[in-house]
Structure formats: structure tokens, C-alpha cells
Design a protein around this motif. Structure first.
Motif, short mmCIF file in Angstrom:
data_model
loop_
_atom_site.label_atom_id
_atom_site.label_comp_id
_atom_site.label_asym_id
_atom_site.label_seq_id
_atom_site.Cartn_x
_atom_site.Cartn_y
_atom_site.Cartn_z
N ARG A 1 -16.86 52.48 -0.58
CA ARG A 1 -17.91 53.33 0.02
C ARG A 1 -18.07 54.58 -0.86
O ARG A 1 -17.07 55.23 -1.20
N GLY B 1 -5.86 57.34 -1.46
CA GLY B 1 -4.46 57.10 -1.79
C GLY B 1 -4.14 57.38 -3.25
O GLY B 1 -3.19 58.12 -3.57
N GLY C 1 -6.11 52.96 -3.44
CA GLY C 1 -4.78 53.04 -2.82
C GLY C 1 -4.81 52.73 -1.34
O GLY C 1 -3.98 51.95 -0.84
N THR C 2 -5.75 53.34 -0.61
CA THR C 2 -5.86 53.01 0.81
C THR C 2 -6.22 51.53 0.98
O THR C 2 -5.74 50.87 1.91
N ASN D 1 -8.21 54.29 -11.13
CA ASN D 1 -9.13 54.92 -10.17
C ASN D 1 -9.18 56.37 -10.68
O ASN D 1 -8.18 57.08 -10.62
N1 LIG Z 1 -10.09 55.27 -4.04
C1 LIG Z 1 -9.55 55.76 -2.87
C2 LIG Z 1 -10.38 55.77 -1.63
C3 LIG Z 1 -11.50 56.80 -1.75
C4 LIG Z 1 -12.32 56.97 -0.50
C5 LIG Z 1 -13.17 55.78 -0.16
N2 LIG Z 1 -14.16 55.49 -1.16
C6 LIG Z 1 -13.87 56.04 1.19
O1 LIG Z 1 -15.05 56.44 1.21
O2 LIG Z 1 -13.21 55.86 2.21
C7 LIG Z 1 -8.10 55.37 -2.63
O3 LIG Z 1 -7.37 55.26 -3.63
O4 LIG Z 1 -7.66 55.25 -1.49
#
Ligand SMILES: N[C@@H](CCC[C@H](N)C(=O)O)C(=O)O
Length: 289
Positions: free
Chosen positions: A210, A86, A219-220, A15
Motif C-alpha cells: 500500500r 518493520g 518486514g510487517t 526495502n
Molecule cells: N515496508 C514496510 C511496510 C510499510 C508500510 C506499508 N506500505 C503500509 O502502508 O502499511 C515494512 O517493512 O513493514
């Protein structure tokens, strides 16, 4: 007049992020400028931008400055703002270490999703205290083509829909966002995870993010998947009194997620800085027009 802005490029399980060190919050990053930086052909390329600002210098983070010196002003690749990232948090911590602002051990990072505790281990991996998940009530579904799956609504500061599928190929090419319903469940949009089992405590995912499209890791999203898997497996830590750990394989590597009986979630994985350089402001201004 053309001046230069310093940048670095880094990734966490692929990522990838453009990192803009800007301690005093002097660089104006419009959504169009972020999208231009993240463009993989005409820009530097990345799933998002990590704007590194002192908490005291950013209006959204000032209240967290006593707890966390640095604020991760995270933006998605399309320029939109997200509450939390994350993988970005680990890469952000790696940047602070490389720049000499922190060493191995513990630090706190302010995010729009609150202050996160981070541990940089000697072996190189970084662990982030991701806080607790929220599981909003109500059924949600995820659809691709003529297939629809029931999904779990999991909020990790940012919104996720987690669908267990038989085959990750069923997610299709993910060139456009999957259909998620009902729309009222996600008024601000949603990240969608498709998950298969690999063995006990071991799953694999693909994700459509998103604001960024399909990415190699989230990560999230991995935390949301571990939370959903624990409930599905009857291993919810608050009920069993035992931590639940899942190995989550993502296309770009592996993350290890542990949820404790008090609901606190920890994510561990790698974070790498791969390059650094300078951005020509004349180019950025014209690209962002
Ligand atoms: N890649 C991320 C999450 C990034 C934000 C996500 N696209 C959103 O809009 O909520 C991660 O590693 O958590």
C-alpha cells in the motif's frame, strides 16, 4: 532562499528509505514533498521516508516519550502515512546508532503502531519486537488477472492479505495493486503478500505495498506471512506451546521471524546506511508544488 536539509539513504533487505533526521520536528514534510523525495528519477528515491523526530517534539508521539525517546514518523513513497514499517524500524535504529544516539544493545522506538523494542546485535543484525498479530474474522481473497486465491487477513499494526500460491510468477508484474476482496475487510487499503513454500519452516514472498507498489521486502509483511504459515502448518505457538520460526526469503534478502506462545513476534534482519547528503530546499519546494 535556498537552505539545506540533511538526509541519509538506507535499506533493510532492499526495502529502501530516505532518512530525514529532524529531532525537533522542524521540517514540514507534506505528502507531495515525501513523494518528490522518493521519486527514483527526479528525487533521491525510496520506498518511503523515515522522519526521525524526538517523541516529545511530535504530537502523535508525545504520550510515548517516557518510554521511547525517538519517534519513527514513517511515510510511504506516495506520501501516505502508515502505522508501522518493520524494515524501517531496523534502519531507523541503525541511523540512531550511526548518529551516536544509541549503541549496541536494547532501545525502544515509538511508532504509530506503539512502542517497539529493538536489539542491535554485535554481529550487525537488528531484532525488532513487533508485538502481536491480529487476525480479523472473515474470508478474504486476492486476485491477479483471471486467478483468485483465498487469503489470510493479518494485521501487524498495518493491514495485510497473505495468499499462498504455487508460483511467485503468478503474481504478475505487480505494476498495479492486486484485487483484494471484500473491500469492507480493508477500509484503509492493504499490503498484499504472495507466498510459496521453500521447505520446512522456509517460505519466500513477493509483496505489493500500500502506498509504495511492489517492493524488495516488507518486514510487517514477512511477519504476517509467518503468522499465516504457522496457522496453515498446524504450528500456531499459542496452541502448541512451542515458538514457531520461519525463514522468509524476500527479493532483497532474508528475514527470520519467530512467534512465541504468548503471541509476541520477533523479526531479525540486516539494516544498512548507504549514503548521506543534503537536500536543496528550493528544489524540494518546487518539486512538491
Ligand atoms: N515496508 C514496510 C511496510 C510499510 C508500510 C506499508 N506500505 C503500509 O502502508 O502499511 C515494512 O517493512 O513493514
Amino acid at each position: 532562499m535556498s537552505t539545506r536539509i540533511a538526509f541519509l539513504k538506507g535499506h533493510g533487505t532492499e526495502n529502501d528509505f530516505v532518512i530525514i533526521p529532524d529531532p525537533e520536528n522542524a521540517v514540514e514534510l507534506s505528502p507531495a514533498a515525501v513523494a518528490a523525495l522518493c521519486d527514483r528519477r527526479a528525487g533521491i528515491g525510496g520506498d518511503g521516508v523515515l522522519h526521525v523526530v524526538r517523541s516529545a517534539a511530535h504530537p502523535e508521539a508525545r504520550a510515548m516519550a517516557a518510554e521511547a525517546e525517538w519517534f519513527m514518523d514513517y511515510r510511504n513513497g506516495d506520501g501516505s502515512v502508515a502505522e508501522m514499517c518493520g524494515n524501517g524500524t531496523r534502519v531507523f535504529a541503525r541511523y540512531l546508532q550511526r548518529a551516536g544516539y544509541t549503541g549496541e544493545g536494547d532501545l525502544a522506538i515509538a511508532t504509530r503502531g506503539g512502542v517497539k523494542s529493538v536489539h542491535i546485535a554485535k554481529d550487525g543484525d537488528i531484532t525488532v519486537g513487533m508485538g502481536r498479530a491480529r487476525l480479523p474474522e472473515g474470508d478474504v481473497t486476492v486476485g491477479v488477472g483471471d486467478r483468485t486465491w483465498p487469503a489470510r487477513n493479518v494485521n501487524m499494526g498495518n493491514p495485510h492479505a497473505v495468499a499462498f500460491v504455487n508460483d511467485l510468477a503468478h503474481a504478475g508484474d505487480l505494476l498495479s495493486a492486486p484485487l483484494v476482496g471484500p473491500p469492507s475487510a480493508y477500509p484503509d487499503g492493504v499490503n498484499v503478500e504472495f507466498v510459496v513454500d521453500r521447505g520446512p519452516g522456509h517460505v519466500a514472498l513477493r509483496v505489493h505495498e500500500r502506498g509504495s507498489g511492489e517492493t524488495r521486502s516488507c518486514g510487517t509483511g514477512a511477519c504476517a506471512v509467518a503468522v499465516a504459515a504457522a496457522r496453515r502448518d498446524g504450528a500456531e505457538p499459542a496452541l502448541t506451546g512451542t515458538p514457531a520460526t520461519y525463514r522468509v526469503d524476500v527479493p532483497g534478502g532474508t528475514l527470520v521471524i519467530t512467534e512465541r506462545p504468548d503471541g509476541e513476534i520477533e523479526m531479525t534482519g540486516p539494516a544498512v546506511i548507504v549514503a548521506e547528503g543534503e537536500i536543496d530546499t528550493e528544489w524540494l519546494e518546487s518539486a512538491a508544488r
